[in-house]
Design a protein around this motif. Structure first.
Motif, mmCIF file in Angstrom:
data_model
loop_
_atom_site.group_PDB
_atom_site.id
_atom_site.type_symbol
_atom_site.label_atom_id
_atom_site.label_comp_id
_atom_site.label_asym_id
_atom_site.label_seq_id
_atom_site.Cartn_x
_atom_site.Cartn_y
_atom_site.Cartn_z
ATOM 1 N N PRO A 191 0.807 -1.229 0.000
ATOM 2 C CA PRO A 191 0.000 0.000 0.000
ATOM 3 C C PRO A 191 0.834 1.270 0.000
ATOM 4 C CG PRO A 191 -0.876 -1.584 1.573
ATOM 5 C CD PRO A 191 0.451 -2.102 1.126
ATOM 6 N N THR A 192 1.960 1.262 0.711
ATOM 7 C CA THR A 192 2.833 2.441 0.730
ATOM 8 C C THR A 192 3.327 2.773 -0.661
ATOM 9 O OG1 THR A 192 3.561 2.002 2.993
ATOM 10 C CG2 THR A 192 4.964 3.406 1.648
ATOM 11 N N LYS A 193 3.785 1.761 -1.373
ATOM 12 C CA LYS A 193 4.292 1.992 -2.721
ATOM 13 C C LYS A 193 3.171 2.424 -3.658
ATOM 14 C CE LYS A 193 6.766 -0.185 -6.572
ATOM 15 N NZ LYS A 193 7.469 1.088 -6.851
ATOM 16 N N ALA A 194 2.005 1.807 -3.530
ATOM 17 C CA ALA A 194 0.894 2.118 -4.436
ATOM 18 C C ALA A 194 0.453 3.574 -4.285
ATOM 19 C CB ALA A 194 -0.279 1.171 -4.182
ATOM 20 N N VAL A 195 0.229 4.041 -3.055
ATOM 21 C CA VAL A 195 -0.257 5.404 -2.865
ATOM 22 C C VAL A 195 0.830 6.425 -3.188
ATOM 23 C CG1 VAL A 195 -1.985 4.693 -1.180
ATOM 24 C CG2 VAL A 195 0.266 5.406 -0.379
ATOM 25 N N THR A 196 2.091 6.099 -2.873
ATOM 26 C CA THR A 196 3.181 7.015 -3.179
ATOM 27 C C THR A 196 3.351 7.186 -4.685
ATOM 28 O OG1 THR A 196 4.356 6.436 -1.143
ATOM 29 C CG2 THR A 196 5.647 7.468 -2.883
ATOM 30 N N ALA A 200 2.568 10.225 -9.790
ATOM 31 C CA ALA A 200 2.145 10.222 -11.190
ATOM 32 C C ALA A 200 1.029 11.239 -11.430
ATOM 33 C CB ALA A 200 1.677 8.825 -11.591
ATOM 34 N N ALA A 201 0.115 11.395 -10.469
ATOM 35 C CA ALA A 201 -0.964 12.376 -10.622
ATOM 36 C C ALA A 201 -0.414 13.795 -10.622
ATOM 37 C CB ALA A 201 -1.988 12.201 -9.501
ATOM 38 N N ARG A 202 0.570 14.067 -9.775
ATOM 39 C CA ARG A 202 1.189 15.399 -9.762
ATOM 40 C C ARG A 202 1.931 15.665 -11.070
ATOM 41 N NH1 ARG A 202 1.524 18.098 -4.792
ATOM 42 N NH2 ARG A 202 3.282 19.279 -5.604
ATOM 43 N N VAL A 233 -6.528 10.614 -2.541
ATOM 44 C CA VAL A 233 -6.078 9.277 -2.901
ATOM 45 C C VAL A 233 -6.973 8.254 -2.215
ATOM 46 C CG1 VAL A 233 -4.395 9.128 -1.026
ATOM 47 C CG2 VAL A 233 -4.093 7.722 -3.069
ATOM 48 N N ALA A 234 -7.308 7.216 -2.939
ATOM 49 C CA ALA A 234 -8.078 6.101 -2.399
ATOM 50 C C ALA A 234 -7.318 4.821 -2.699
ATOM 51 C CB ALA A 234 -9.474 6.055 -3.014
ATOM 52 N N ALA A 235 -7.353 3.899 -1.781
ATOM 53 C CA ALA A 235 -6.649 2.627 -1.972
ATOM 54 C C ALA A 235 -7.529 1.489 -1.468
ATOM 55 C CB ALA A 235 -5.311 2.629 -1.238
ATOM 56 N N TRP A 236 -7.442 0.356 -2.135
ATOM 57 C CA TRP A 236 -8.223 -0.793 -1.706
ATOM 58 C C TRP A 236 -7.493 -2.071 -2.115
ATOM 59 C CZ3 TRP A 236 -9.418 2.670 -5.448
ATOM 60 C CH2 TRP A 236 -9.532 2.217 -6.753
ATOM 61 N N PRO A 237 -7.664 -3.146 -1.340
ATOM 62 C CA PRO A 237 -6.961 -4.398 -1.651
ATOM 63 C C PRO A 237 -7.675 -5.200 -2.722
ATOM 64 C CG PRO A 237 -8.252 -4.670 0.339
ATOM 65 C CD PRO A 237 -8.414 -3.224 -0.076
ATOM 66 N N VAL A 238 -6.917 -6.032 -3.411
ATOM 67 C CA VAL A 238 -7.453 -7.022 -4.331
ATOM 68 C C VAL A 238 -7.158 -8.375 -3.707
ATOM 69 C CG1 VAL A 238 -7.390 -7.980 -6.650
ATOM 70 C CG2 VAL A 238 -7.047 -5.523 -6.305
ATOM 71 N N GLN A 239 -8.185 -8.932 -3.082
ATOM 72 C CA GLN A 239 -8.031 -10.134 -2.283
ATOM 73 C C GLN A 239 -6.879 -9.927 -1.283
ATOM 74 O OE1 GLN A 239 -7.935 -13.612 -4.807
ATOM 75 N NE2 GLN A 239 -10.022 -13.278 -5.525
ATOM 76 N N GLU A 240 -5.899 -10.818 -1.233
ATOM 77 C CA GLU A 240 -4.818 -10.684 -0.256
ATOM 78 C C GLU A 240 -3.451 -10.596 -0.903
ATOM 79 O OE1 GLU A 240 -5.100 -13.952 2.401
ATOM 80 O OE2 GLU A 240 -6.943 -13.264 3.367
ATOM 81 N N PHE A 241 -3.429 -10.324 -2.218
ATOM 82 C CA PHE A 241 -2.134 -10.366 -2.893
ATOM 83 C C PHE A 241 -1.784 -9.076 -3.619
ATOM 84 C CE2 PHE A 241 -5.391 -12.501 -5.508
ATOM 85 C CZ PHE A 241 -5.465 -11.613 -6.567
ATOM 86 N N LEU A 251 -5.640 5.056 -6.345
ATOM 87 C CA LEU A 251 -6.072 6.004 -7.365
ATOM 88 C C LEU A 251 -5.985 7.411 -6.777
ATOM 89 C CD1 LEU A 251 -7.274 6.320 -10.226
ATOM 90 C CD2 LEU A 251 -9.541 6.186 -9.175
ATOM 91 N N ALA A 252 -5.176 8.278 -7.405
ATOM 92 C CA ALA A 252 -4.944 9.632 -6.893
ATOM 93 C C ALA A 252 -5.438 10.673 -7.886
ATOM 94 C CB ALA A 252 -3.459 9.854 -6.611
ATOM 95 N N THR A 253 -5.946 11.790 -7.352
ATOM 96 C CA THR A 253 -6.412 12.907 -8.171
ATOM 97 C C THR A 253 -5.860 14.208 -7.598
ATOM 98 O OG1 THR A 253 -8.478 11.747 -8.675
ATOM 99 C CG2 THR A 253 -8.411 14.120 -9.115
ATOM 100 N N VAL A 254 -5.239 15.008 -8.450
ATOM 101 C CA VAL A 254 -4.744 16.334 -8.075
ATOM 102 C C VAL A 254 -5.531 17.360 -8.867
ATOM 103 C CG1 VAL A 254 -2.756 17.890 -7.991
ATOM 104 C CG2 VAL A 254 -2.437 15.440 -7.626
ATOM 105 N N THR A 255 -6.123 18.334 -8.183
ATOM 106 C CA THR A 255 -6.848 19.401 -8.860
ATOM 107 C C THR A 255 -6.286 20.750 -8.442
ATOM 108 O OG1 THR A 255 -8.529 19.438 -7.108
ATOM 109 C CG2 THR A 255 -8.979 18.079 -9.041
ATOM 110 N N GLY A 256 -6.371 21.712 -9.326
ATOM 111 C CA GLY A 256 -5.865 23.050 -9.046
ATOM 112 C C GLY A 256 -6.074 23.965 -10.237
ATOM 113 N N THR A 257 -5.333 25.052 -10.256
ATOM 114 C CA THR A 257 -5.477 26.061 -11.302
ATOM 115 C C THR A 257 -4.135 26.392 -11.925
ATOM 116 O OG1 THR A 257 -7.402 27.076 -10.239
ATOM 117 C CG2 THR A 257 -6.181 28.441 -11.787
#
Length: 265
Positions: free
Chosen positions: A188-193, A198-200, A222-230, A235-241
């Protein structure tokens, strides 16, 4: 005032503009500080505007293929935000506006397979003879736009970066058992990081693509969720102007104007 072209707008938008024209009212979603900031920047509200779209979401199954479905979800977000903003801009142009302030973006799950994307803001028109060459959009409130203009910057458009990452780790369950207390979970650490980075990066490309000089990040989710146990998906979203410099000016004031002077004529 330029001629309003409403033929390409959805029926609800055409009806809303017709009500504005019949009543002469100019609705606004700006707060009192936001309205003062817009006035300082030289803009007058001409009406609230909205763009929306409902999209079907193609979800994957609960196995290895589900990891690849993150690409589908990225595309849904990109197209949903882009379509809602395009329709908001079309409605603002029909009102003869030069820009839209304080745009709020929302995503609502209508059911298990459809999502509604909504962009809502206040269309404004410049009070000067020199008009912007193209409509600008920003999620910044009026008081922030006022400070930008005073400092020699103008908003260009809402910029969005979306990125998803999937990390497979067959040993992830060992780090999430009741015996593994206060330890970092690698996948999870690697996925959200990676998803945030990438979103930035995509947000930065959106700024460069419109020829702006910089950008202001308003939100990072950012939202994260497991796929079974493996595996885990993020998914990250950056918004701004995206903002562009039009002159060298003093630094923007640190605080927003909270009091409306009564001695103005």
């Amino acid at each position: 005032m330029p001629k309003r072209d409403v033929q390409d707008l959805p029926p609800a938008a055409r009806a809303r503009i017709a009500r504005f024209e019949a009543s002469g009212s100019k609705t606004s979603l700006l707060s009192v500080p936001g309205a003062v900031g817009a006035e300082v920047a030289g803009f007058t509200p001409v009406g609230e505007v909205m763009g929306c779209v409902v999209q079907q979401v193609g979800w994957g199954g609960p196995n290895w293929w589900a990891i690849d479905s993150i690409r589908v979800q990225e595309d849904v977000l990109r197209r949903g935000y882009a379509t809602a903003l395009e329709r908001l801009a079309a409605e603002a142009k029909a009102l003869g506006a030069d820009g839209v302030l304080g745009i709020g973006l929302t995503v609502t799950d209508l059911d298990e397979v459809t999502q509604e994307f909504v962009a809502l803001g206040t269309a404004v028109r410049a009070r000067t003879e020199q008009r912007p060459r193209r409509l600008f959009t920003t999620d910044l409130p009026g008081q922030d736009v006022g400070k930008l203009v005073q400092a020699g910057w103008v908003p260009a458009r809402v910029a969005i970066g979306v990125a998803g990452r999937a990390v497979r780790d067959p040993y992830m369950s060992r780090q999430t058992t009741s015996w593994a207390v206060n330890v970092e979970v690698d996948a999870p650490t690697k996925a959200v990081t990676d998803a945030r980075a990438a979103a930035r990066a995509e947000f930065g490309r959106a700024i460069r693509d419109c020829g702006a000089d910089g950008g202001i990040v308003s939100d990072l989710r950012v939202a994260a969720w497991p796929v079974q146990e493996f595996a885990v998906i993020a998914l990250a979203t950056v918004t701004g102007t995206a903002i562009a410099r039009f002159r060298e000016g003093p630094a923007a004031p640190a605080g927003a104007l909270k009091i409306l002077p009564l001695n103005r004529h």
